[in-house]
Design a protein around this motif. Structure first.
Motif, PDB file in Angstrom:
ATOM      1  N   THR A 132     -23.622  40.233 -17.354  1.00  9.26           N
ATOM      2  CA  THR A 132     -22.614  41.010 -17.870  1.00  9.26           C
ATOM      3  C   THR A 132     -21.730  42.375 -16.800  1.00  9.26           C
ATOM      4  N   ARG A 133     -20.813  42.800 -16.746  1.00 10.63           N
ATOM      5  CA  ARG A 133     -20.045  43.555 -16.108  1.00 10.63           C
ATOM      6  C   ARG A 133     -19.335  44.974 -16.653  1.00 10.63           C
ATOM      7  N   ALA A 158     -17.152  42.249 -18.294  1.00 17.08           N
ATOM      8  CA  ALA A 158     -17.092  41.453 -18.570  1.00 17.08           C
ATOM      9  C   ALA A 158     -17.961  40.949 -19.115  1.00 17.08           C
ATOM     10  N   ALA A 159     -17.769  38.895 -19.205  1.00 16.52           N
ATOM     11  CA  ALA A 159     -19.537  38.174 -19.805  1.00 16.52           C
ATOM     12  C   ALA A 159     -18.887  37.005 -19.440  1.00 16.52           C
ATOM     13  N   VAL A 160     -20.819  36.017 -18.876  1.00 21.23           N
ATOM     14  CA  VAL A 160     -20.567  34.783 -18.672  1.00 21.23           C
ATOM     15  C   VAL A 160     -20.728  34.138 -19.185  1.00 21.23           C
ATOM     16  N   VAL A 173     -10.693  42.329 -21.163  1.00 24.75           N
ATOM     17  CA  VAL A 173     -12.194  41.901 -21.107  1.00 24.75           C
ATOM     18  C   VAL A 173     -12.067  41.238 -20.623  1.00 24.75           C
ATOM     19  N   VAL A 174     -13.306  40.087 -19.345  1.00 29.26           N
ATOM     20  CA  VAL A 174     -13.165  39.028 -19.266  1.00 29.26           C
ATOM     21  C   VAL A 174     -14.537  38.166 -20.041  1.00 29.26           C
ATOM     22  N   ASP A 189     -30.409  33.338 -24.839  1.00 28.04           N
ATOM     23  CA  ASP A 189     -28.456  33.068 -24.414  1.00 28.04           C
ATOM     24  C   ASP A 189     -28.519  34.710 -24.287  1.00 28.04           C
ATOM     25  N   GLY A 190     -27.315  34.167 -23.974  1.00 24.35           N
ATOM     26  CA  GLY A 190     -26.836  35.822 -23.750  1.00 24.35           C
ATOM     27  C   GLY A 190     -26.361  36.527 -24.455  1.00 24.35           C
TER      28      GLY A 190
END
Length: 323
Positions: free
Chosen positions: A48-49, A105-107, A66-67, A269-270
């Protein structure tokens, strides 16, 4: 009539950018005028960011987007393009000298499908902003382009994940919506507990993650799944909330994730849920908002896999339904 989506929340737009060759992409949830935000991270492998600033004890009160992105940690670069788009239009946190757009953000990890040497960057993040509108495409698009589920046995048991959205408007006019990118270790189940997409055999028979876990798997099977999953979501409302309430909203929304994905919040998982409040209406009781947020997130998760399409030899739920 438009399909219920997160953009029915006043002040919210959604844009996708997709690379169909590399099977990756970006989805941006834009709130240019600002939204009070919270976050809840439950998975064991997040990337994340700007999530620390969402803590209610910290200074900044609102975010401007939010990305949600593919590309694992590489894909966090997409947020830079979103910051640029917002800055060029004068949106951001006023620090006196300038305005600084706040963009968490999160990926997801999607490098195991498509190409592992191409991932979302600032250009793709900017493009997602340019494409933002009130109509929200679902399935294999944006950050859901390379999403997969049911990876207990690696990609050999996987099916396609994707992007899904849903919303509900309460009697007092307050809307609660969700947008999710489903890239889970586990299976996606409907409200009757039936597997919609998840771990399968080579002949595309659904067997389910729980069955495989109980039957015993080799260490290599788990090694193939480590860090390669994550469901990331945004829930939004046009009610007025402070950061503490937005954080609780994100926490309650995670219940919807756990209802629709089995198992959820695994070490592999994230799982991360952001909550946004655009502040148009007086808020109903927080317990009401949280209960509805969980429901709409669960619905969005199922819709994500139902709308997905086959890619790179990984089947989608619609293929099994037609077989």
């Amino acid at each position: 009539m438009n399909t219920p989506s997160i953009t029915q929340v006043q002040g919210v737009l959604v844009g996708h950018a997709t690379n169909e060759e590399a099977l990756t992409g970006v989805t941006v949830v834009l709130t240019p005028e600002g939204a009070v935000a919270g976050v809840d991270v439950r998975g064991g492998a997040p990337s994340t960011r700007e999530t620390d600033l969402l803590d209610p004890v910290n200074l900044v009160q609102q975010v401007h987007a939010v990305v949600l992105t593919g590309g694992s940690a590489f894909g966090l670069a997409a947020a830079t393009g979103v910051v640029s788009w917002l800055y060029e239009r004068g949106y951001g946190f006023d620090v006196g000298l300038t305005k600084v757009p706040i963009v968490p953000a999160a990926v997801i990890f999607d490098l195991g499908i498509g190409r592992a040497d191409i991932w979302p960057d600032a250009t793709m993040g900017y493009a997602a902003c340019v494409a933002a509108e009130t109509t929200v495409a679902e399935g294999s698009v944006g950050a859901g382009t390379g999403a997969t589920v049911g990876k207990v046995g690696g990609m050999g048991t996987a099916m396609r994940g994707g992007v899904g959205t849903w919303s509900e408007t309460l009697a007092n006019g307050v809307t609660v919506g969700a947008l999710v990118v489903v890239n889970a270790f586990g299976d996606v189940v409907d409200d009757q507990g039936r597997i919609v997409a998840g771990a399968r055999t080579s002949d595309r028979t659904l067997i389910g993650t729980g069955t495989l876990l109980r039957g015993g798997l080799s260490r290599q099977s788990f090694a193939d799944s480590v860090g390669q999953n994550t469901t990331i979501a945004v829930v939004a409302t046009d009610a007025r909330l402070d950061k503490a309430a937005a954080t609780r909203l994100a926490m309650m929304a995670q219940d919807g994730l756990a209802r629709a994905i089995r198992p959820a919040h695994s070490p592999f998982d994230g799982d991360t849920v952001f909550a946004l409040a655009t502040g148009v209406h007086e808020a109903p009781p927080l317990v009401t908002l949280g209960a509805v947020a969980a429901d709409v997130l669960a619905t969005a998760i199922v819709r994500a896999v139902q709308a997905a399409t086959t890619a790179a030899g990984v089947p989608a739920a619609r293929d099994l339904a037609g077989s």
